[in-house]
Design a protein around this motif. Sequence first.
Motif, short mmCIF file in Angstrom:
data_model
loop_
_atom_site.label_atom_id
_atom_site.label_comp_id
_atom_site.label_asym_id
_atom_site.label_seq_id
_atom_site.Cartn_x
_atom_site.Cartn_y
_atom_site.Cartn_z
N SER A 9 -43.11 -4.22 -2.63
CA SER A 9 -41.79 -3.96 -2.05
C SER A 9 -40.94 -3.09 -2.98
CB SER A 9 -41.06 -5.28 -1.77
OG SER A 9 -41.70 -5.99 -0.73
N SER A 23 -38.49 -1.44 4.24
CA SER A 23 -38.82 -2.62 5.05
C SER A 23 -39.79 -2.26 6.17
CB SER A 23 -37.53 -3.23 5.63
OG SER A 23 -36.90 -2.35 6.54
N ARG A 28 -41.52 -5.92 6.70
CA ARG A 28 -40.63 -7.05 6.43
C ARG A 28 -39.22 -6.67 6.87
NH1 ARG A 28 -44.99 -8.82 5.45
NH2 ARG A 28 -45.70 -10.04 3.66
N THR A 32 -35.32 -9.53 3.72
CA THR A 32 -36.46 -10.07 2.98
C THR A 32 -36.82 -9.19 1.80
OG1 THR A 32 -37.37 -11.13 4.97
CG2 THR A 32 -38.90 -10.71 3.15
N GLN A 36 -36.78 -10.04 -2.15
CA GLN A 36 -37.95 -9.86 -3.00
C GLN A 36 -37.60 -9.09 -4.26
OE1 GLN A 36 -40.60 -8.03 -0.10
NE2 GLN A 36 -41.85 -9.89 -0.02
#
Length: 286
Positions: A9, A23, A28, A32, A36
């Motif tokens: 990420s 994302s 995701r 989120t 992360q």
Amino acid sequence: MLDLELLRSFVSVVEAGGFTRASERVHRTQSTVSQQIKRLEEDVGQVLLHRDGKDVRPTEAGERLLSYARRLLALAEEARDVLREPDGGAVRLGIPEDFAAYRLAKLLGAFSRSHPNLRLDVRADQSKNLARDLERGELDLALFKREAGGKDAVAVWPEEVHWVTSKSHPVDVNAPSVPLIGFPLGCLYRAGAIHALESAGRAWHMSYMSSSLAGIQAAVAAGMGLSILSEMSIQSDHRVLTAKDGFAPINKTEVALMAAPNASSATLRLADRLAEFCEDVQAKAA
């Protein structure tokens, strides 16, 4: 131990330049991905990203971590592929020539180096041939041009194409017969150009035909005729024609990325890399 998902990420945010596009890459939600990154910063005890509105860039600590993160992710992918396919296997990839001449060679070279046991067979060809060979099972993965609106692709991107002439030696756009430069019969651009001219009641003739993109680009620059090129293939010695010149845009086309039904894990991993590449090209063109 650093969490590979958090590192993935982090790398995606840096490469995409923001949380929204990152994302989409890692599948995701934006919140989120943000959580992360926060967890990763807590793990390493450093602030990794400068957040200035929608603009995101790595801090000094983030830049130091970035190279390690990329190497760790590449090594993890290599280990997974070796275990799944101990003999390495092969991926047969088909790409259009303008993509081959663009920055795709660097991506493919990096992918090969990160998968030393994998044989990568790449072929640059006309889109109609790539689509046919993928259907026949002669390719594992193909990136090709097609008319907009197609289905059943791993990913699809709209493509901008333009009529072009020479900047130094422009063709007379009002000539009785329009001189065309293009690929051999079956090319999507060639068919679109001919259809557009005939729909407008214009006569035409092929003044230069080549299976090489470089040859077509050179012929346009030399003033041998008009052609239709994708935005990435237009050079500084070309001039784009518009509706004011009597050459309205042709039918929309798109770039489709398609994989064989029985695609291996290595093939799907390469498909992910190509999808990221095409998304970056689209973002820079926007």
